[in-house]
Design a protein around this motif. Structure first.
Motif, short mmCIF file in Angstrom:
data_model
loop_
_atom_site.label_atom_id
_atom_site.label_comp_id
_atom_site.label_asym_id
_atom_site.label_seq_id
_atom_site.Cartn_x
_atom_site.Cartn_y
_atom_site.Cartn_z
N ALA A 204 55.30 -39.05 1.19
CA ALA A 204 53.91 -39.18 1.61
C ALA A 204 53.21 -37.82 1.69
CB ALA A 204 53.83 -39.87 2.97
N ILE A 205 51.89 -37.88 1.63
CA ILE A 205 51.06 -36.70 1.86
C ILE A 205 50.04 -37.04 2.94
CG2 ILE A 205 51.31 -35.75 -0.45
CD1 ILE A 205 48.68 -37.04 -1.23
N SER A 206 49.38 -36.04 3.46
CA SER A 206 48.38 -36.28 4.50
C SER A 206 47.13 -36.90 3.88
CB SER A 206 48.01 -34.96 5.19
OG SER A 206 47.35 -34.09 4.27
N PRO A 207 46.37 -37.67 4.65
CA PRO A 207 45.10 -38.19 4.14
C PRO A 207 44.19 -37.07 3.65
CG PRO A 207 45.70 -39.33 6.15
CD PRO A 207 46.67 -38.19 5.99
N ALA A 208 44.24 -35.91 4.31
CA ALA A 208 43.40 -34.78 3.91
C ALA A 208 43.74 -34.31 2.50
CB ALA A 208 43.57 -33.62 4.90
N GLY B 276 48.74 -45.46 9.56
CA GLY B 276 48.59 -44.76 10.83
C GLY B 276 49.92 -44.31 11.38
N ARG B 277 49.90 -43.75 12.56
CA ARG B 277 51.14 -43.30 13.21
C ARG B 277 52.04 -44.50 13.51
NH1 ARG B 277 47.16 -39.84 15.23
NH2 ARG B 277 47.73 -37.63 15.18
N THR B 278 53.33 -44.31 13.34
CA THR B 278 54.30 -45.36 13.63
C THR B 278 54.23 -45.73 15.11
OG1 THR B 278 55.77 -44.53 11.90
CG2 THR B 278 56.73 -46.03 13.53
N LEU B 279 54.09 -47.02 15.39
CA LEU B 279 53.96 -47.53 16.76
C LEU B 279 52.74 -46.94 17.47
CD1 LEU B 279 57.70 -47.49 17.92
CD2 LEU B 279 56.42 -49.39 16.94
N GLY B 280 51.86 -46.35 16.71
CA GLY B 280 50.64 -45.82 17.28
C GLY B 280 50.72 -44.42 17.83
N PHE B 281 51.93 -43.84 17.90
CA PHE B 281 52.03 -42.49 18.48
C PHE B 281 53.09 -41.61 17.82
CE2 PHE B 281 55.05 -45.11 20.75
CZ PHE B 281 56.14 -44.29 20.96
N LEU B 282 53.90 -42.16 16.94
CA LEU B 282 54.95 -41.36 16.31
C LEU B 282 54.49 -40.84 14.94
CD1 LEU B 282 58.10 -43.56 17.04
CD2 LEU B 282 57.44 -41.44 18.18
N VAL C 174 42.20 -44.43 -1.33
CA VAL C 174 42.98 -43.58 -0.41
C VAL C 174 42.94 -44.15 1.00
CG1 VAL C 174 43.09 -41.32 0.71
CG2 VAL C 174 42.68 -41.48 -1.76
N LYS C 175 41.75 -44.53 1.44
CA LYS C 175 41.60 -45.08 2.79
C LYS C 175 42.41 -46.35 2.96
CE LYS C 175 38.10 -46.55 6.14
NZ LYS C 175 36.64 -46.75 6.39
N ASP C 176 42.40 -47.22 1.95
CA ASP C 176 43.12 -48.48 2.02
C ASP C 176 44.63 -48.29 2.07
OD1 ASP C 176 40.72 -49.82 1.95
OD2 ASP C 176 40.83 -50.33 -0.19
N HIS C 177 45.11 -47.14 1.55
CA HIS C 177 46.56 -46.89 1.52
C HIS C 177 46.99 -45.85 2.56
CE1 HIS C 177 46.20 -49.04 -2.28
NE2 HIS C 177 47.49 -49.23 -2.21
N THR C 178 46.11 -45.55 3.49
CA THR C 178 46.47 -44.63 4.58
C THR C 178 47.13 -45.40 5.71
OG1 THR C 178 44.65 -43.12 4.05
CG2 THR C 178 45.59 -42.98 6.27
N GLU D 204 52.48 -38.65 11.96
CA GLU D 204 51.09 -38.42 11.62
C GLU D 204 50.62 -39.46 10.60
OE1 GLU D 204 49.08 -36.19 12.91
OE2 GLU D 204 50.61 -35.26 14.18
N PRO D 205 49.31 -39.68 10.49
CA PRO D 205 48.80 -40.57 9.44
C PRO D 205 49.26 -40.05 8.08
CG PRO D 205 47.09 -40.13 11.04
CD PRO D 205 48.23 -39.20 11.37
N ARG D 206 49.52 -40.94 7.14
CA ARG D 206 50.10 -40.53 5.87
C ARG D 206 49.71 -41.49 4.75
NH1 ARG D 206 53.13 -42.87 9.44
NH2 ARG D 206 54.54 -44.58 8.93
#
Length: 210
Positions: free
Chosen positions: A149-153, A183-189, A177-181, A191-193
């Motif tokens: 994975a890479i960062s959304p940025a 979020g953090r695993t379980l909401g806190f683990l 890109v937005k559709d395939h971003t 980074e977005p990827r």
């Protein structure tokens, strides 16, 4: 036959029976049970988290790939990868980090060269990438060198180039890109990827529909 011989024979017989039972339980029954549960409850993960496209396996969602053409999104650098000198028939690679320190001149040059390449490759008419715009994951390898994975940025930075190479509206690629971003695993683990392989498969499908 004296008692010591009889006792020895009994002990050997008991030991052999224990060996056979343990071999059956730990070497046959247990692996079959674990494999069966994995296939039933975690089929995708048990088989390597395979990613398919056009009816065939093209990779794993857990392992990054290199060598995408300029028309596609690029992965993180993989400076920690090495070549396998033992079994070259299958061209296997060895994963790992560079182990270079933060003040290493070699590492600093790798980062500078990677940043310059990102700026050059992704600057297209009407859109200029500045060195300060390049995110860290675009110029550094992951610990294994196989980050999928890479960062959304970094994905968004590449959107203009990808759009230009494929004759697509930038907004359409940015939406991809937005559709395939994720979020953090379980909401806190973590980074977005954005999974590069899955994003590129979706891009290929989008281009085919033009």
């Amino acid at each position: 036959m004296n008692n010591s011989v009889i006792n020895t024979a009994r002990l050997l017989g008991a030991g052999l029976r224990a060996l056979l039972v343990l071999t059956l339980v730990t070497g046959v029954i247990y692996p079959l049970v674990v494999t069966g549960i994995a296939q039933a409850a975690f089929h995708d993960k048990a088989n390597g988290s395979e990613v398919t496209a056009d009816g065939k396996v093209v990779g794993s969602s857990l392992i990054g790939q290199q060598g995408y053409s300029p028309a596609y999104f690029q992965s993180r650098p993989a400076n920690g990868l090495g070549t396998n000198s033992v079994n070259t028939r299958y061209k296997l690679i060895l994963s790992g980090a560079t182990n270079l320190s933060a003040d290493s001149k070699v590492l600093l040059k790798q980062v500078d060269d990677a940043r310059a390449k990102v700026v050059k490759d992704n600057s297209v008419p009407g859109y200029t990438v500045e060195p300060a715009d390049v995110p860290a994951d675009a110029v550094t390898s992951s610990g294994s060198g196989l980050d999928p994975a890479i960062s959304p940025a970094y994905a968004e930075l590449q959107a203009h180039r990808v759009a230009a190479k494929n004759g697509l509206p930038v907004a359409q690629v940015e939406k991809l890109v937005k559709d395939h971003t994720e979020g953090r695993t379980l909401g806190f683990l973590g980074e977005p990827r954005v999974n590069v392989l899955e994003l590129n498969i979706a891009l290929k499908d989008l281009v085919a529909k033009r």
